[in-house]
Design an enzyme around this catalytic site. Sequence first.
Site, mmCIF file in Angstrom:
data_model
loop_
_atom_site.group_PDB
_atom_site.id
_atom_site.type_symbol
_atom_site.label_atom_id
_atom_site.label_comp_id
_atom_site.label_asym_id
_atom_site.label_seq_id
_atom_site.Cartn_x
_atom_site.Cartn_y
_atom_site.Cartn_z
ATOM 1 N N GLY A 1 0.784 -1.167 -0.016
ATOM 2 C CA GLY A 1 -0.030 0.092 0.091
ATOM 3 C C GLY A 1 1.071 1.169 -0.178
ATOM 4 O O GLY A 1 1.727 1.224 0.423
ATOM 5 N N ARG B 1 4.474 -16.448 -5.496
ATOM 6 C CA ARG B 1 3.156 -17.016 -5.673
ATOM 7 C C ARG B 1 2.429 -16.014 -6.661
ATOM 8 O O ARG B 1 1.885 -15.060 -6.096
ATOM 9 C CB ARG B 1 2.632 -16.818 -4.269
ATOM 10 N N ASP C 1 5.589 -4.936 5.526
ATOM 11 C CA ASP C 1 6.146 -6.268 5.998
ATOM 12 C C ASP C 1 6.213 -7.379 5.017
ATOM 13 O O ASP C 1 6.898 -8.151 4.610
ATOM 14 C CB ASP C 1 5.585 -6.908 7.196
ATOM 15 N N THR D 1 4.905 2.503 6.159
ATOM 16 C CA THR D 1 3.590 2.258 6.309
ATOM 17 C C THR D 1 2.787 3.107 7.337
ATOM 18 O O THR D 1 3.642 3.724 8.089
ATOM 19 C CB THR D 1 3.225 0.861 6.836
ATOM 20 N N ASP E 1 0.702 2.237 9.133
ATOM 21 C CA ASP E 1 0.445 1.460 10.344
ATOM 22 C C ASP E 1 1.504 1.540 11.528
ATOM 23 O O ASP E 1 1.290 1.063 12.581
ATOM 24 C CB ASP E 1 0.145 0.043 9.990
ATOM 25 N N ASP F 1 3.940 -0.634 12.088
ATOM 26 C CA ASP F 1 3.894 -2.069 12.689
ATOM 27 C C ASP F 1 5.043 -2.801 12.127
ATOM 28 O O ASP F 1 5.077 -3.894 12.475
ATOM 29 C CB ASP F 1 2.430 -2.528 12.349
ATOM 30 N N ARG G 1 -4.391 -1.740 10.372
ATOM 31 C CA ARG G 1 -4.278 -3.126 10.501
ATOM 32 C C ARG G 1 -4.297 -3.801 11.985
ATOM 33 O O ARG G 1 -5.377 -3.415 12.816
ATOM 34 C CB ARG G 1 -3.346 -3.708 9.579
HETATM 35 O O1 F6P Z 1 -1.241 -1.365 5.449
HETATM 36 C C1 F6P Z 1 -1.692 0.116 5.330
HETATM 37 C C2 F6P Z 1 -3.205 -0.064 5.026
HETATM 38 O O2 F6P Z 1 -3.655 1.162 4.731
HETATM 39 C C3 F6P Z 1 -4.016 -0.590 6.253
HETATM 40 O O3 F6P Z 1 -4.052 0.204 7.528
HETATM 41 C C4 F6P Z 1 -5.065 -0.963 5.685
HETATM 42 O O4 F6P Z 1 -5.743 -1.777 6.472
HETATM 43 C C5 F6P Z 1 -4.993 -1.439 4.487
HETATM 44 O O5 F6P Z 1 -3.517 -1.131 3.971
HETATM 45 C C6 F6P Z 1 -5.930 -1.242 3.203
HETATM 46 O O6 F6P Z 1 -5.443 -2.080 2.113
HETATM 47 P P1 F6P Z 1 -6.149 -1.518 0.918
HETATM 48 O O7 F6P Z 1 -5.509 -0.457 0.345
HETATM 49 O O8 F6P Z 1 -5.833 -2.805 -0.126
HETATM 50 O O9 F6P Z 1 -7.450 -1.344 0.928
#
Ligand code: F6P
Length: 366
Positions: free
Chosen positions: A16, A84, A121, A143, A145, A147, A189
């Site tokens: 992301g 994968r 990650d 990120t 997050d 994390d 997340r």
């Molecule tokens: O990891 C970044 C993040 O924005 C998270 O906070 C969220 O859960 C996820 O990506 C959303 O993913 P997507 O952009 O695939 O909807």
Amino acid sequence: MAKNGKKRIGVLTGGGDCPGLNAVIRGVAKASMSRYDMEVIGIEDGYEGLIERRVVKLDWLKVSGILTQGGTILGTSNRANPFRWPVGKKGDEIEFADVSDQVVEYVEELGLDSLVCIGGDGTMAIATKLSQKGVRIVGVPKTIDNDIWGTDITFGFDSALQTATEAIDKIHTTAMSHHRVMIVEVMGRYAGWLALESGIAGGGDVILIPEIPYDIEKVCDVVAQRSKKGRRFSIIVVSEGAKPEGGDIVVQRVVKDSTDPIRLGGIGNKIGQEIEERTGVETRVTVLGHLQRGGTPSAFDRILATRFGVKAAELCYSGVGGVMVAVRGGDIVTVPLADVGGKMRLVDPNHPLITVARGVGTCLGN
Ligand code: F6P
């Protein structure tokens, strides 16, 4: 190495997006070109570009003027995993194959001495496996997050924190006018950093994070007590990964071919309904969603991203691989890539910030 004898490196952004990716790309490219006289190749759409052979040469003009731009000029993908990779369908089932050998061959064909992989990650886990196959990789942790294991902070987090805090501030005034419970659902997340820090910064009355399962009765108590004291509104900041005691997270969708298929979301509406039913106070829910990933990076993130980028270029020039750049106690250091994958940096329920939140009377849901 390039045909002209110069060192040549590749750079990709995976997973992301978040504010600050372009600042890292610029940092890597400018330091590589001006300081180390290396050539820089941009890989399009993360690992997808390595699989589908899509690259672009980065020169000074291409990386000039991008420091403040959100997103990534290279594009990204959170589905492309060389180990994968979807190759077809059998009935309704997607068939996957390991195309990592082709990727390694392509890296050799491109003459890349090193590869800088900027991502979360998932990106680091793939980088670890590719480095075990002989590709010299330097990871850069991103990120919103916050994390990623091994670093005190990731770039992107501070910008998302600003966005979430501004949103909570705005929600505050309308909550006061209408005497409502206002719930703000933020991303993150399985980690509660974004909810915890924006909740403290925005003065949330309740902050719910994944690491501390909540009791809805306690949450409703806060709303009721505040009303009794004449504060007829409440602000609740909830992390998308929050869950009730003995209950489960709310999954919004499953993206089958993604490296991390679970998408969270919906907890705000779930608790909003429960609070309105139990307390009788009118409740509204705002889901901040991808707003938190957009926009220009904060000054903090621009500086951190530039520090990471310059360090990554230095490591590539010195021939160091199999590491991720990280922040430890304010210094830029390296950690082995192999140590990063499969781990998450979560909020410790005894973290000083939890104590601070409780110190001003904020309810953490328990
Ligand atoms: O990891 C970044 C993040 O924005 C998270 O906070 C969220 O859960 C996820 O990506 C959303 O993913 P997507 O952009 O695939 O909807």
